[in-house]
Structures are given as C-alpha cells and as structure tokens.
Design an enzyme around this catalytic site. Sequence first.
Site, PDB file in Angstrom:
ATOM      1  N   LYS A   1       0.871  -1.182   0.000  1.00 53.73           N
ATOM      2  CA  LYS A   1       0.000   0.000   0.000  1.00 53.73           C
ATOM      3  C   LYS A   1       0.905   1.228   0.000  1.00 53.73           C
ATOM      4  O   LYS A   1       1.944   1.233   0.680  1.00 53.73           O
ATOM      5  CB  LYS A   1      -0.890  -0.046   1.255  1.00 53.73           C
ATOM      6  CG  LYS A   1      -1.944   1.038   1.342  1.00 53.73           C
ATOM      7  CD  LYS A   1      -2.795   0.861   2.604  1.00 53.73           C
ATOM      8  CE  LYS A   1      -3.895   1.892   2.719  1.00 53.73           C
ATOM      9  NZ  LYS A   1      -4.714   1.699   3.949  1.00 53.73           N
TER      10      LYS A   1
ATOM     11  N   SER B   1      -9.663   1.840   2.893  1.00 55.26           N
ATOM     12  CA  SER B   1      -8.769   2.634   2.063  1.00 55.26           C
ATOM     13  C   SER B   1      -7.754   1.814   1.271  1.00 55.26           C
ATOM     14  O   SER B   1      -7.203   2.302   0.300  1.00 55.26           O
ATOM     15  CB  SER B   1      -8.021   3.647   2.918  1.00 55.26           C
ATOM     16  OG  SER B   1      -7.153   2.985   3.828  1.00 55.26           O
TER      17      SER B   1
ATOM     18  N   SER C   1      -9.928  -0.553   6.936  1.00 55.07           N
ATOM     19  CA  SER C   1      -9.279  -0.314   5.639  1.00 55.07           C
ATOM     20  C   SER C   1      -8.630  -1.535   4.999  1.00 55.07           C
ATOM     21  O   SER C   1      -8.265  -1.481   3.826  1.00 55.07           O
ATOM     22  CB  SER C   1      -8.225   0.785   5.775  1.00 55.07           C
ATOM     23  OG  SER C   1      -8.853   2.038   5.801  1.00 55.07           O
TER      24      SER C   1
END
Lengths: 456, 97
Positions: free
Chosen positions: A64, A139, A163
């Site tokens: 990420k 997210s 997330s």
Amino acid sequence: MTTIDEYLGTSAVANVKRAIQAAKDKPEYNALLALCEERALEQASKVDSGEIKGRLAGVPFVAKDNFLTFGAPTTAASHILKDFNAPLQATAIEKLEAEGAICIGKANLDAFAHGGSTENSVFGPTLNAVDKDRVAGGSSGGSAVATALGIVPFATGTDTGGSIRQPASFNGVYGVKPTYGTVSRFGVVAMASSTDTIGCFATSASDAQLVMDVMAGRDARDMTSLPDFFEIADVKSGQKIGIIKEFMTDDVDAGVKQSVIQYVDRLKSAGHTVEEVSLPILKYALAMYYVIVPAEISSNLARYDGVRYGKRADAGTLSDLYGKSRNDGFVSENKRRIMIGSYVLSSGYFDAYYMQAQKARTLLINAFNELFNTYDVLLGPVSPTPAFKLGENTSDPIKMYLADMMTVAPSLTGMPAISVPARATDEGLPVGVQLIGQRRHDAQLLALAKSVEGAA
Amino acid sequence: MTTTISRDEVMHLATLSNLQLSDDEIASLQNDLGGILNYINQLSELDTSGVEPTYQVTDLENVGREDIVMQPKADRDALLSLAPKQKDEQIEVPKVL
C-alpha cells in the site's frame, strides 16, 4: 488468483517479470500507482544468487502506498507527498524483504488512508476486481484488487477502522487486521496512532498466516509494538462462536446476510456451536470512532507543512506557507477529519466529545471482554453491503462513514479481526465474513478460517 | 439537540488546523461538519459516570530500552535533500513575520 506456493522454488526474476507483466496487462483497474521494476529485479537477482534466502524467497507482493519503500515514491495518494522519495523503509517491508519477498509496486489508497472506497485518491479510484462499475473499497483498495486480480499472491495494507477488512470483503480475498501492536508501525504514514494496524491481503488463510508471521514482532522503533506472539496455530475443536445480532438487522443487505448464514452453517458442520449474542453498545461505536480517530488525525497530520519534505506552496510568509501548502496538499476528506479533530479537542468541547468517546471506548472493550468469557470467536458481516457503485456515496460523508459501522469496533478495542471470503451474492458480488477474536488470538482466527476453507 | 456550526467557527477551526480554505470550502465544510457533529452527538446518551477513559490498548506500560544511541535509518544528506528549499545545509523558509 495466485498463491505463495506458486512462486517458491522457481526463478525470482521470472516471478517478478510475471507479476509486473500482470500489472501492466490490467491498467484499467488503477490498482497500482507505481511499479518498482528496477529495484524488484535487483532484489530478485539476489534471491536467485542465494544472497537472500527465506520463507518468502522470490515471492512478489505490492505495498500500500503509505508504506515507505525504496524503488518508487511513497505518495499516500496525496498531493503533498506526490513526489516523496522515502529515505528509509518501513520495518514491515524490511522484514518481508529479509525473508526474500519482493515489492513490485505501490498500491492505490484513499489519500492518507481516509476513506472507504479509494475514491479519495488524487490518482483516481481503483475499480472493483469483480465489477468495474463498483468501488474497490478502501482505504487499501489497490492492495485488495491487485491480490484479487492475481497480480501478486499477497499485499500489505493498513487498517485503522476497516481499511483492510472492507476492501478484502468487496473483492473476495482474505484480509487480516491483527491485534493492535502485532506489526511495527515504523515507516508507515500515520493516521490514528491508537488504532493504526499493519496487516495483509492474501488468497488463502495459510498464506495470510505466513505473511503475518513474517511481519509480526517487537521493533525498538515502535514502542507500542508487542513482543512476537504470532504463531501458526491448529484449530481448536468445538469452539463457541457468537453471531452478533446488531450486525444482522434488516438494514443489512439480504445477500450479505445469506452469505453469513451459509458460513455459519459451515462452522456448525465442522462441529462448532454458533449462538446469537447481543452487544447493544455497538450502536455507539461509529460515533466513538469519528471522534477519536479525527482527533488523532488532526495531530498526526500537523507534520505536513511544506517545510521539511513534501510539496511547498509559494508564499511570502511562513504562516501563509503552512496554510497554503496544507490546503493544496490535502483532499477534502483529509480536511474534514482534521477540522473535526480540531473541534473535538478544542477547549469547551474536549470533555463532551473526546473524553466522553474515550470513556465510551472503555465500555465497548468491557462489553467485548464479557462476551469473550463465554465465546471463542464473534462473527458478523464485514460490511452491511457488497461493493457499492462508484460515486454512490461520495456526496454524503455520513453515508460513507456508515459503511464502516461493522469494522470500527475491533479497531477501537485493539482486537484482531479478519475478513474471510464467503459465498458471493446472487449477483456475483463478493461478501466477507468478519471473525473477531480476543487480543493476541490472531492465529486462532486464521486457523478457524482455514479449517472450513472451501467447504460447501 | 441539533448542533449547527457557524461560518466564524469554521474559520476558527481552519486557523487552529493551519488550513487556508477557499470560500467554497468554508461553506461546504460548514454543512459537512454540522452533519458529522449531529451524528457524534449521540455519544451524550451514554452514561459514563465513574468510567475511566481508554487511551491505548496495548496493555504495555513504561516500555523502556537500553540507553544507547540508535543509529538513524537515514543519513543527514538524504533527509536534507527532501526539503523543498535549502541553503547552506539548512532548510530555508520565508520570513516568519
């Protein structure tokens, strides 16, 4: 989808080339913001020459883009860090590399991990792996989609309020939010320090176990990291499992509920007992979350001021430089959360909001602990709906926040929670079941998931 | 109870937050923040008298380490090179006042 096994004992260079080609073949999903091609091939050569050995030797993954890494910028999908080249790597990345895993790219996210759909990325949204008209979730949307598309067998993510779990659920892969403190937060862009956790996406429970085992452990650079407790466990037979009533109301999508019930049947067939349990205080968890987390965000994001790193706005005075750099550097959702944080921490409001939320958090923890006196695991959906349509929730922040209603409680209590792929809805949309355990029972949750994996 | 938030309050929060918002942003934040505050107001329904607040969930207390210098992970030049403007090996900013 691919598994870690497929990449072990083969040429690391070939593995990296395969993953990079797979990423380049699917640009329309916008799962990755950058490829670390050059550095990945260098690392792969070191694995092939035997210089780096380990349990993940030659296995490609994506990080990420809020993990500091070499080989590509670390942007947090924000304006202010758009060209930020990290001078060091996150501990989690270093641990993966030390076991031979190779980061091939950086995955899209909501800017600064604020969001539940990856639509808050300044680089545009990531598309759902199953239905391109729908959101990836967020997210960590890019990490989930890269895993679900088979570009890589696993990906790193961060989970502050859902997330990892929610995008895992929306794309049909495993997502692990560990016990708070399991993995060092050093070198990961901070959001809310009391609930930020580092976890992973994978396509099987065993792969998730392995990746978590590699990343876990105490780090002198994160004083909240726990001494390593993560171990690969066998499933305990005859577990008592509670299905949370408040997560199975009429407001929850019928297809989601059906998938959860089908998963419960699997657990029962495997010899576990499942009973309905009630946690009335869950009604307040989202309100607690949207006080505590913005408060911590407003503090953590104060560092982005255009002075020491990041994009700087033109300004004649220092105070203008701060105000303009920050206003240009953050997206609307970042600003909303910073402003809410400033509000609840202001004198006059502090007791009514921030202190009240922290006291309510104690009540929430007590309520969970009481149930864990009787039950081994608590269960419910990850999200009240399958992946929603792109643009469906962007105009109403509260509506977007409500998508987090089932994931925020384990974040506030620091308990492990995983998203396990269950049967898809009749429309073919993935659904995730959330298994929640006591603190430090992460491996037991994964063992339980593994024991009923693939059962009809 | 319905909480509304005035334009002046939004501007005050922007000052506290170091954000130079545009007029449009002030208007939309006034609306959004009002909605969010009304949502989080439900916390006032909870009786928390006599309850201690939870600030962290690690169960760790007073974590210490050996009193030795930890080597930095990045060197001085690498860190300095991240600054948008530098002069004489220092980070340059406009005048304060």
